[in-house]
Design an enzyme around this catalytic site. Structure first.
Site, PDB file in Angstrom:
ATOM      1  N   VAL A  71      77.112  23.042  72.893  1.00  0.00           N
ATOM      2  CA  VAL A  71      75.765  22.965  73.460  1.00  0.00           C
ATOM      3  C   VAL A  71      75.484  21.546  73.975  1.00  0.00           C
ATOM      4  CG1 VAL A  71      73.303  23.290  73.036  1.00  0.00           C
ATOM      5  CG2 VAL A  71      74.964  24.832  71.979  1.00  0.00           C
ATOM      6  N   LYS A  80      68.842  26.999  64.351  1.00  0.00           N
ATOM      7  CA  LYS A  80      68.116  28.116  63.717  1.00  0.00           C
ATOM      8  C   LYS A  80      68.172  28.058  62.203  1.00  0.00           C
ATOM      9  CE  LYS A  80      72.263  30.590  64.614  1.00  0.00           C
ATOM     10  NZ  LYS A  80      72.879  29.557  65.461  1.00  0.00           N
ATOM     11  N   GLU A 124      63.086  26.298  71.180  1.00  0.00           N
ATOM     12  CA  GLU A 124      63.318  27.543  71.918  1.00  0.00           C
ATOM     13  C   GLU A 124      64.768  28.017  71.799  1.00  0.00           C
ATOM     14  OE1 GLU A 124      61.021  29.519  74.363  1.00  0.00           O
ATOM     15  OE2 GLU A 124      62.645  30.649  73.466  1.00  0.00           O
ATOM     16  N   ILE A 150      67.213  32.965  76.484  1.00  0.00           N
ATOM     17  CA  ILE A 150      66.017  33.780  76.730  1.00  0.00           C
ATOM     18  C   ILE A 150      64.788  33.012  76.240  1.00  0.00           C
ATOM     19  CG2 ILE A 150      64.935  36.018  76.371  1.00  0.00           C
ATOM     20  CD1 ILE A 150      67.625  37.069  75.355  1.00  0.00           C
ATOM     21  N   GLY A 199      86.714  33.885  71.530  1.00  0.00           N
ATOM     22  CA  GLY A 199      85.738  32.830  71.242  1.00  0.00           C
ATOM     23  C   GLY A 199      84.333  33.367  71.005  1.00  0.00           C
ATOM     24  N   GLU A 226      83.501  33.269  65.276  1.00  0.00           N
ATOM     25  CA  GLU A 226      84.114  32.089  64.682  1.00  0.00           C
ATOM     26  C   GLU A 226      85.225  32.500  63.722  1.00  0.00           C
ATOM     27  OE1 GLU A 226      81.337  29.034  63.549  1.00  0.00           O
ATOM     28  OE2 GLU A 226      79.727  30.097  64.548  1.00  0.00           O
ATOM     29  N   ASP A 250      72.865  35.182  60.257  1.00  0.00           N
ATOM     30  CA  ASP A 250      72.442  34.492  61.469  1.00  0.00           C
ATOM     31  C   ASP A 250      71.246  35.213  62.103  1.00  0.00           C
ATOM     32  OD1 ASP A 250      73.218  32.600  63.896  1.00  0.00           O
ATOM     33  OD2 ASP A 250      72.931  34.608  64.719  1.00  0.00           O
ATOM     34  N   LYS A 308      67.061  34.104  62.649  1.00  0.00           N
ATOM     35  CA  LYS A 308      66.309  34.214  63.898  1.00  0.00           C
ATOM     36  C   LYS A 308      65.088  35.105  63.720  1.00  0.00           C
ATOM     37  CE  LYS A 308      70.474  33.312  66.570  1.00  0.00           C
ATOM     38  NZ  LYS A 308      71.718  33.964  67.050  1.00  0.00           N
TER      39      LYS A 308
END
Lengths: 433, 433
Positions: free
Chosen positions: A15, A106, A130, A137, A188, A191, A202, A206
């Site tokens: 990122v 997150k 965000e 999104i 990819g 993980e 995860d 969120k």
């Protein structure tokens, strides 16, 4: 306001390098909107000598976080390094040093979001996140601003790309879970340690963030009921198809009066539902508001540039606020105290697949367990199990409370005629076949 | 800041009464976000004695617009009366009298948006218009804020609910256009004079607004190439299906380097495209950004409460800005001068259905017209036309420039072997059958 806005970047992985690229490539657009250039001043990395996919002068790299957190030139800290405890300390220090923060984290926001937002507000700083939910999104902004006037009563999200990729492949190709997981890892999309994704953790993080904002009520990670996809079999997916459903890992958040339930579980979704056609690694969040009705937001849930888009768009928000001198004023504290539904008030339809001994009266014994609790069936399939004395029974129930349903399943397990309970999932909508 | 924010409402029709209901029903949420109550102070109506679906004290109604535009108590004017010239004057007066404005008026914004936004900015007032495009979907905010850091290169929208309802019904039920139009009128999905909807004008207005924001370039209504759905036949839809496509009225906006094209036309969309499953009266906008990739925003495009949600969410934006003292500063003027693509630079695939005299060499004559211009075919169907000496030929071309394609069609019409060109549509994606 300074001649340029200076960024301290924590992390230069997937990122982080996306953030550097977007700030470079879209400098014109950023400048047009903000009125001055944006510049990456310092980047925290673990290893100075590692080759990077982006072009950063070596004097901008540092392995010492103090070079950013205590750097008087840095206006905004962008945190894309991940992790929880250390990262929390860094962000707290940055905020206390009057640096605005944009984060994609997150895990951190689900655990410490409330604390961090309070400190941001006290310091007159923005803290935007965000990118922490559904990558590219702009869902958090849509909930907080676009639907600001509405009362949101339901959110359903496909908010984990890895599991959506796996389930889509399993569904389309009839492949086994382990096989597809391996493929996802090679591509990819998963993980090497996929636990957080495939066990639903995860997605749960969120959903905690989404429901805190959507319901204006502080929902913690522990409040989310979680079931992962590791036990989903090809047989379950075959039955899903046959009954007119698509299997998805659905984050489900529902408000009934003042009471809320939040869960993440593999769910049989009627094919006609807008989320049912969200495939591969894509994410989508379906939002139901009292006034607006059904809306859905669809896009890439992860990846370098999509996630970085959300990060840099947050940065634009920070910079616009800087220009107007109104940082640290946009966070809205939760309006309602937390009130979670009890299991007796959580209602759903369920899919249940069991193996029973194929003997006279078996089916009647089973059904009486359901009817005693007032739970009736929408669909029933019974077939012999090959090379055995067993029968496979699949039912889709009408709505039942979670409490009743769990008791029924427990009692089924205790029955001597029941060989095993193979699988059990939530069901959403009516499958058309 | 005042003890309460006071609204002057222009119009109490479908959307206006929705606004009144939301302000009443969601007063708690609004107050929590804004910090003070919101109150409808005056409402402009045509007829004081008409019965309303909402409960408004009669002393709040007025037939004199001056009671709102020159009312010192009114902070924000909400315009939901529609119309163009009068309405423009009202909004200009309101802005010059330092009243913020929220409007749902796409006709007005497509024609005079640029002028009105300039006056708003000069007066230090907000002018928000989220409801003017795609009703309850917060698409304008997503373009301007959520994707602020990205470079948007393509937008495709199903932005007219009436035509989407009609095409969905025709496609699913094999019914004729007139029949379905009648049904849509009976259900209230189409107006008694449906011209603006079915001729594509309504969608064109919305695409002008969307592309102005998305491309940061002032696109006028006249810049949009428009074709309506009135000539779409059951036969065309049958072929669409057979070739793996769904027919939709698509607003298409594309940027290639610095040059832009914007159109509204019936389009054969590959079934796998996210927009292809947007059915009935629903709207959706698909946005492609260089960094983010594919995103889509889905929801109700019209209706009292959905549209009112967007209006009142804009109102919340105005009120938050009032609290911070930063009204009139959020509009971003277009970054680029307008540069429209010429027909020779507009590329697309096309569906063409023609009737030819069934004689030796007819097909070869046709194909040579295409090949002379380097246009090849992706799919071809030839069938005899019942009870005639004619053959029906349907082709889907590979990409061709609009200029070449239009010249080919003109030459086809002039050929003696061609009895008639029955229909011609844009094609997007590859239909899988």
């Amino acid at each position: 306001m300074a001649n340029s806005i200076k960024i301290g970047l924590l992390g230069l992985g997937t990122v982080g390098s996306g953030v550097v690229k977007i700030i470079e490539n879209h400098q014109d657009k950023l400048m047009h909107q903000v009125g001055c250039p944006v510049e990456v001043q310092k980047v925290l990395v673990k290893d100075l000598s590692k080759a990077r996919g982006v072009d950063i002068p070596s004097e901008k790299l540092t392995t010492n976080v103090e070079d950013i957190l205590h750097n008087p030139d840095v206006d905004v800290v962008i945190e894309v390094m991940g992790g929880i405890e250390h990262t929390r300390d860094y962000i707290l220090t940055a905020l206390r040093n009057k640096k605005h923060v944009v984060t994609a984290n997150k895990d951190l926001m689900a655990l410490y979001g409330s604390e961090l937002l309070t400190v941001a507000s006290e310091s007159g700083c923005d803290l935007f996140y965000e990118a922490s939910v559904a990558g590219g999104i702009p869902i958090l902004r849509s909930l907080v601003e676009g639907l600001a006037s509405d009362r949101i009563t339901k959110m359903m999200g496909i908010v984990n790309g890895t599991t959506n990729f796996i389930l889509t492949k399993m569904m389309n190709e009839g492949s086994a879970y382990e096989e597809v997981l391996k493929e996802a890892q090679d591509l990819g999309y998963a993980e090497s340690d996929p636990t957080a994704d495939v066990e639903g953790l995860d997605a749960a993080r969120k959903m905690a963030i989404l429901s805190t904002l959507g319901f204006s009520m502080k929902i913690d990670l522990d409040d989310v009921r979680v079931q992962g996809i590791t036990n989903v079999t090809e047989e379950d997916l075959q039955y899903s198809k046959q009954l007119g459903y698509t299997m998805k890992l659905i984050g489900y958040a529902h408000r009934d009066g003042e009471n809320v339930e939040v869960s993440v579980e593999p769910t049989l979704l009627a094919n006609a539902h807008p989320l049912a056609s969200v495939n591969d690694e894509y994410n989508a969040v379906y939002v139901y508001g009292e006034a607006v009705g059904e809306t859905m937001f669809y896009g890439p849930g992860a990846g370098s540039l999509p996630t970085a888009t959300a990060v840099v768009s947050d940065l634009v928000g920070v910079m616009k606020n800087m220009r107007l001198g109104v940082n640290g004023k946009s966070a809205v504290t939760p309006q309602y105290p937390k009130q979670l539904k009890e299991a007796k008030d959580v209602y759903s339809k369920y899919f249940l697949r069991i193996h029973v001994k194929d003997q006279v009266g078996a089916f009647a014994t089973l059904t009486s367990l359901f009817s005693e609790r007032g739970v009736s069936f929408e669909k029933i399939i019974q077939l012999p199990v090959k090379n055995s004395e067993l029968a496979e029974i699949v039912v889709v129930t009408h709505k039942s409370s979670l409490k009743d349903y769990e008791e029924i399943v427990q009692q089924l397990r205790d029955l001597s005629i029941v060989e095993s309970v193979k699988s059990s999932y939530r069901v959403e909508g009516v499958g058309e076949v």
